[in-house]
Design a protein around this motif. Structure first.
Motif, PDB file in Angstrom:
ATOM      1  N   SER A 767      75.724  37.271  57.755  1.00 21.48           N
ATOM      2  CA  SER A 767      76.691  38.194  57.161  1.00 21.48           C
ATOM      3  C   SER A 767      76.231  38.525  55.741  1.00 21.48           C
ATOM      4  CB  SER A 767      78.077  37.544  57.119  1.00 21.48           C
ATOM      5  OG  SER A 767      78.992  38.366  56.426  1.00 21.48           O
ATOM      6  N   SER A 769      76.605  40.980  52.385  1.00 23.39           N
ATOM      7  CA  SER A 769      77.551  41.895  51.737  1.00 23.39           C
ATOM      8  C   SER A 769      77.118  42.154  50.296  1.00 23.39           C
ATOM      9  CB  SER A 769      78.961  41.308  51.762  1.00 23.39           C
ATOM     10  OG  SER A 769      78.998  40.060  51.076  1.00 23.39           O
ATOM     11  N   HIS A 806      76.663  33.291  55.122  1.00 27.64           N
ATOM     12  CA  HIS A 806      77.026  34.453  54.313  1.00 27.64           C
ATOM     13  C   HIS A 806      76.051  34.604  53.139  1.00 27.64           C
ATOM     14  CE1 HIS A 806      80.709  33.424  56.481  1.00 27.64           C
ATOM     15  NE2 HIS A 806      81.051  34.721  56.359  1.00 27.64           N
TER      16      HIS A 806
END
Length: 899
Positions: A767, A769, A806
Motif C-alpha cells: 500500500s 500513498s 504500508h
C-alpha cells in the motif's frame, strides 16, 4: 682460498653516489703547478680522443696562447664564438655561457677555471659558468693551477711572495669527477720558458726573475702533488665512514675585520680537511662591530663570504666580551679546536690588558687553541665612542636633558644644604643625576659631560667660598676627583647596562620571530598561504617589502608582494630582466641578483625556498635604497626559508600521497565493482536465458499460466538489470566528476507521481500513498536524479518489507529546506546496520530476499545525489516499527500572483 666479497655498505654508498650524479654533468680538471706545464695541450689531446670515440665535443673557450703546438690542436674541433664585452672602452672576449647551454654538447672545453669574468657577464667567476654547465647535464674539461686554490693562497704567497687574486673554492676542485695532474720537471719548464714556448721574451725574463725560480717551482710542484693525493684520500672516504670521522673533531674560527682573518680562515679550512672534522665560523656581534664602516666593514663581509666558500657553517652570537661568548659557544657546541690570529694592533700602554688569546686560554678549559701569526703591519685599533650608524653623535635634545637633570640635582642639593645635611648627601644626588642622564640619553658623551658638570656645579654652589670656583679646604680637590671618577664609572656602567638591555631585547625579538615563524608556517592552510606567511616574517625581520612566488613545474612564477601597500612599487619594478633572474634561481637552485656574484645587476636579491628534492618557491628581497643585510639577519632569513621549504615539501608530498591513495581507492572500487557485477549478474542472466530457453522449446506443452509466470520472471530480471545499469552510470558520472546538475523548481507532487510510475512490479503487493500538506510545495532539483533517489528508496522498502505493508511518501517545509520522507511499517533496520547503510557495496541481510542480491549501490548513490544538491539524508526508526528515510532539498518559493 676464501672468496673476497665486497662490503655491502660500500656498494650501497657507491650506488647512491652514482645515482646522485644522474642528470649532472661530470667535471674533469687538468691540474698543474704553474703555467706552461701543458694543461691546455693535454686537455685538447683528450678532447680529440673523446671525439674519435663518438662523443660530441665543442670548444667553449681556450686561452689564445702564442704556443703553435697548442693552437694546432684546435683544428678539427668545433669552436663556439666568444662573447664580446665592452669594458672601459676595451673589447674583451669571454666564454659565451648561453651559447654553450643552447648548443648543449656531450662535452665542452672551458679553459682557465679561475678566470674572473668581465662586468656584464652573468657570473663574476668562470667556475660559476662551469657549475651551471654541469647542472645542465653537460660534461666539462677545464684547467687550473695550484696557486688558484683558495685554501692554498696564503701558503703559495709565502713561498713565491706573489698574491694571486683569481681563486676558486676548494669544493669545486674536490667535487670534480676526475683530476689529471699534468707534471713536468721544474728544470724542463724553465727550459721551455727560456725558449719562448710559454711567454714572449720580455715577459719570460721577468717571470724567470720572480715567480719561475727553480726553488719556487719545486715547492709548487710538491704542493700540487700533495693536494692531488689529498683529493684521492677524500674521494675514498666518501665511500667510507666519513660521518663517524667528522663526529670526533670540530674546528671553530672567529670572524673579524682583521686583515689577517682571511689567512686564519684558510688555515682552519685546511685543518678541517686534514682532520675530516666539522668547521664553524663564529661571528661575535658587539657594539663595536655594529659601528664598523669603510674598509673594515668591507673586510668583514669578504671574510664572511670566504668562510662560506671554504665550507664553514656560519653562526652569530651577541655580547660585549668576545672571549666569553666564544668560550661559551665552543663548550655548548662541542668544539675541540679553536683557530685564531694573533692580535697585531698596538694597544695603549696606559690601558693595556689581556689579549683575546690570553682570555680564551683561561676560559676555554680543555679546548685546543691554535694561534696563527699575523704578518700584517701593526696598526692602532680605533675605539668608537660616539658614532652609531643609526644615531647622530650629538643631539641638542640630549644636551637639554643633561642640563635639566643637572639643574634638578642642584635644586635638590640646595634643599639638602638648607636642611643642614652633609656634603656627602649632595654628592650622592649628583651621582644619581649622572646615572639618570646616562640612562635617559644616548651614548657616552652626555654621561661624561654630566659628570664634569656635576663636579663644577658642586664646587660653585656648595663649597666654601660659595658661588666661586675656588676651594679653600685642601680636602676638596680629592673630593672633586673621587666624585668625578665615581660619576664617570656610574655613567659607563649605566650605558653598558642599557646597551646590554637593547641587545637582549633584540635577541629576544629575533628568537620570538623564529619561533612564531615555525608555528605560523605549520598552520598554513595551503602552499600559497605558507609562502605568504614566510614572506611576512621576513618583512618583520628586514623591515622592507618582500616578493614571493611558488615554483611549480611547467608554470610561470606568479609574484606577489607583502605588505601590499608597500609592495606596489616593488611589483612595478619586476621587468623582464628581474623575472629572468628569478627564473634562473628556480632552475639552478642558487641565489642570484643584487649583492651576489651571479646576475648582480638586478635590483633585488632572489633566494630559492628549498626542499630536500628541489625548489619549492622563491623570495625577492629589495637591495636598492636599503641597507645591506647583517650576518645575523642572513642566518635568520635562511632558517625561515629552510623551514618554509621543508613545510611546503611535506605539504606537497602529503597531497601527492592523498592523490595516490585516492587513485588506489578508485582502482580498488573498480575491482570490487567488476567482481560484484560478474558475480551478481550471473543469477538474473542465467534466469533470463533459462526461462527464455524453456519458452522456446516447451511453449506448446506449457499452460498459459506457466507461460505468464515465466514472462513475469524474465520481466523482473530485466527491470532489475535496467535499474542496476542506471545506478552504475550515475556512480560513474559522480566518480569522474562529469555529473552536472540541471536544477529547476519542481512541484514535489509531480515528482512523487512520476517516481511511483516507475516502481518495481511487486509494488502492487504494498500500500503506497502520498501525503502532501501543501500541494504547491516546490523544491530546486535535478528532477531526473531526484526521481532516481525516490525510486531506489521505495524499491528498497518494497524489497525488504512483507506484502501488505504500508509505504508513505511525505514532504513538508523545514526552514529554507524541503524535507522529504519515505516511511514503511516493515521489520525495520538494526542499529548496527544503520551506520553502514549508505556505504558502497553494503547490503542488509534482514527482511525478504529473492534470487537477486543487491550490489549495495542504490543508497550510496542516493546520498551522493542529495549531497550534490546541498541536502542531507538520514534514516530513523518508524513508530511502532519500520524505517523512515528522510532527505532535504533547497526550498523554492513561488509568488502565486505572478504564475
Amino acid at each position: 682460498m676464501e672468496e673476497q666479497r665486497p662490503n655491502p655498505q660500500q656498494l650501497l654508498k657507491s650506488i647512491r653516489v652514482q645515482e646522485g650524479q644522474n642528470g649532472q654533468g661530470k667535471l674533469k680538471i687538468f691540474f698543474g703547478y704553474a703555467a706552461g706545464v701543458g694543461k691546455t695541450y693535454t686537455m685538447l689531446e683528450a678532447a680529440h680522443r673523446a671525439k674519435q670515440n663518438g662523443i660530441d665535443v665543442v670548444v667553449g673557450y681556450v686561452e689564445r696562447h702564442i704556443r703553435p703546438d697548442t693552437l694546432a690542436l684546435l683544428d678539427g674541433l668545433e669552436q663556439l664564438p666568444c662573447k664580446e664585452v665592452d669594458y672601459k672602452g676595451v673589447t674583451l672576449k669571454e666564454f659565451d655561457l648561453d651559447a654553450g647551454l643552447a648548443r648543449k654538447p656531450e662535452l665542452i672545453l672551458v679553459d682557465e677555471l679561475a678566470h674572473s669574468n668581465a662586468a656584464g657577464c652573468r657570473h663574476e667567476k668562470r667556475y660559476q659558468d662551469v657549475e651551471e654547465l654541469l647542472r645542465a647535464g653537460i660534461n666539462v674539461y677545464t684547467t687550473v693551477n695550484v696557486q688558484h686554490l683558495e685554501s692554498l693562497n696564503n701558503l703559495v704567497e709565502s713561498i713565491t711572495g706573489i698574491a694571486v687574486s683569481e681563486r676558486i673554492p676548494d669544493r669545486v676542485f674536490d667535487s670534480a669527477g676526475q683530476v689529471e695532474l699534468v707534471d713536468i720537471e721544474p728544470a724542463d719548464l724553465i727550459a721551455r720558458l727560456q725558449k719562448g714556448k710559454v711567454y714572449r721574451s720580455g715577459q719570460a725574463e721577468r717571470a724567470l726573475d720572480n715567480f719561475f725560480s727553480l726553488e719556487n717551482l719545486a715547492a709548487l710542484r710538491e704542493i700540487a702533488l700533495r693536494r692531488t693525493a689529498d683529493r684521492l684520500n677524500r674521494s675514498a672516504q666518501k665511500l667510507g665512514n666519513e660521518a663517524a670521522a667528522r663526529a670526533g673533531e670540530h674546528i671553530l674560527i672567529c670572524l673579524s675585520s682583521s686583515p689577517s682573518n682571511a689567512k686564519v680562515i684558510r688555515t682552519a679550512a685546511r685543518m678541517a680537511e686534514a682532520f675530516h672534522s666539522g668547521f664553524t665560523a663564529l661571528f661575535v656581534e658587539t657594539p663595536e662591530t655594529k659601528e664598523l664602516k669603510g674598509e673594515n666593514l668591507k673586510r668583514l663581509r669578504d671574510n664572511l663570504r670566504l668562510a662560506e666558500q671554504m665550507g664553514a657553517q656560519i653562526a652569530t652570537v651577541y655580547g660585549d666580551d668576545p672571549a666569553v661568548q666564544i668560550s661559551e659557544y665552543a663548550k655548548v657546541s662541542g668544539v675541540t679546536k679553536i683557530v685564531m690570529g694573533r692580535t697585531n694592533h698596538r694597544q695603549n700602554p696606559l690601558f693595556k690588558g689581556k689579549s683575546l688569546a690570553d682570555k680564551l686560554t683561561s676560559l676555554a678549559g680543555g679546548i685546543d687553541i691554535y694561534i696563527i701569526p699575523d704578518t700584517q703591519p701593526s696598526y692602532f685599533k680605533k675605539k668608537l665612542f660616539f658614532s652609531r650608524r643609526d644615531e647622530p653623535w650629538f643631539s641638542w635634545k640630549d644636551l637639554l636633558k643633561t642640563l635639566l637633570v643637572t639643574a634638578l640635582a642642584t635644586l635638590i642639593g640646595f634643599g639638602f644644604f638648607a636642611l643642614g645635611l652633609r656634603d656627602a648627601n649632595i654628592i650622592i644626588i649628583y651621582i644619581l643625576g649622572v646615572l639618570v642622564t646616562a640612562i635617559w640619553t644616548r651614548g657616552h658623551l652626555y654621561g661624561a659631560f654630566a659628570s664634569l658638570l656635576s663636579v663644577v656645579a658642586f664646587n660653585y654652589f656648595f663649597t666654601i667660598p660659595r658661588f666661586t670656583l675656588h676651594a679653600t679646604d685642601p680636602d676638596y680637590p680629592v673630593t672633586f676627583l673621587i666624585m668625578l671618577i665615581a660619576s664617570i664609572m656610574s655613567s659607563t656602567l649605566a650605558t653598558r647596562v642599557k646597551k646590554q638591555a637593547r641587545q637582549s631585547a633584540q635577541k629576544a625579538y629575533y628568537t620570538e620571530l623564529l619561533m612564531t615563524s615555525s608555528q605560523k608556517l605549520q598552520q598554513g592552510k595551503d602552499e600559497q598561504e605558507i609562502i605568504k606567511l614566510a614572506a611576512q616574517q621576513l618583512h618583520l625581520l628586514l623591515e622592507r617589502p618582500i616578493l614571493y612566488a611558488l615554483a611549480k613545474p611547467g608554470s610561470e612564477l606568479q609574484f606577489q608582494a607583502t605588505p601590499p601597500e608597500q609592495g606596489e612599487a616593488l611589483m612595478a619594478s619586476l621587468n623582464s630582466e628581474e623575472r629572468g633572474v628569478a627564473d634562473w634561481v628556480v632552475k639552478n637552485n642558487k641565489r642570484a641578483g643584487a649583492t651576489t656574484g651571479t646576475l648582480s645587476h638586478a635590483h633585488n636579491l632572489y633566494l630559492a625556498v628549498r626542499g630536500l628534492q628541489g625548489v619549492m618557491g622563491i623570495v625577492g628581497i629589495p637591495s636598492q635604497y636599503y641597507p645591506e643585510l647583517q650576518v645575523f639577519e642572513k642566518n635568520l632569513m635562511i632558517s625561515i626559508l629552510n623551514e618554509c621549504g621543508l613545510i611546503l615539501e611535506r605539504r606537497r608530498f602529503r597531497e601527492e600521497k592523498q592523490a595516490i591513495e585516492m587513485e588506489t581507492q578508485q582502482e580498488r572500487l573498480r575491482s570490487n565493482l567488476l567482481r560484484a557485477i560478474s558475480h551478481d549478474l550471473r543469477t538474473p542472466l542465467t534466469s533470463i536465458s533459462g526461462n527464455a530457453g524453456v519458452l522456446m522449446e516447451e511453449s506448446i506443452v506449457l499452460s498459459e499460466d506457466k507461460k505468464q509466470e515465466l514472462y513475469r520472471s524474465i520481466y523482473d530480471d530485466s527491470m532489475w538489470l535496467v535499474n542496476l545499469t542506471e545506478n552504475l552510470l550515475s556512480i560513474t558520472r559522480i566518480e569522474n566528476g562529469t555529473m552536472r546538475l540541471q536544477t529547476n523548481a519542481e512541484l514535489l507532487d509531480d515528482v512523487f507521481r512520476e517516481a511511483l510510475s516507475h516502481l518495481d512490479r511487486q509494488a502492487k503487493e504494498h500500500s503506497i500513498s502520498v501525503e502532501l500538506p501543501d500541494d504547491l510545495l516546490m523544491a530546486k532539483m535535478d528532477v531526473r536524479l531526484i526521481i532516481q533517489v525516490i525510486i531506489n528508496i521505495v524499491n528498497n522498502a518494497i524489497k525488504y518489507t512483507p506484502a501488505g505493508s504500508h509505504i508513505v511518501l511525505r514532504a513538508e517545509k523545514q526552514g529554507s529546506m524541503a524535507a522529504i520522507s519515505i516511511s514503511d511499517d516493515g521489520p525495520g533496520i538494526p542499529d548496527d546496520a544503520k551506520t553502514h547503510l549508505f556505504d558502497m557495496f553494503y547490503t542488509a541481510s534482514q527482511g525478504k530476499s529473492d534470487n537477486r542480491r543487491g550490489l549495495g549501490l542504490g543508497l550510496n548513490l542516493c546520498r551522493s545525489i542529495v549531497t550534490a544538491h546541498g541536502g542531507t539524508i538520514s534514516i530513523t526508526d518508524n513508530v511502532p516499527h519500520g524505517s523512515v528515510f528522510t532527505f532535504t532539498l533547497p526550498l523554492e518559493e513561488v509568488d502565486i500572483d505572478h504564475v
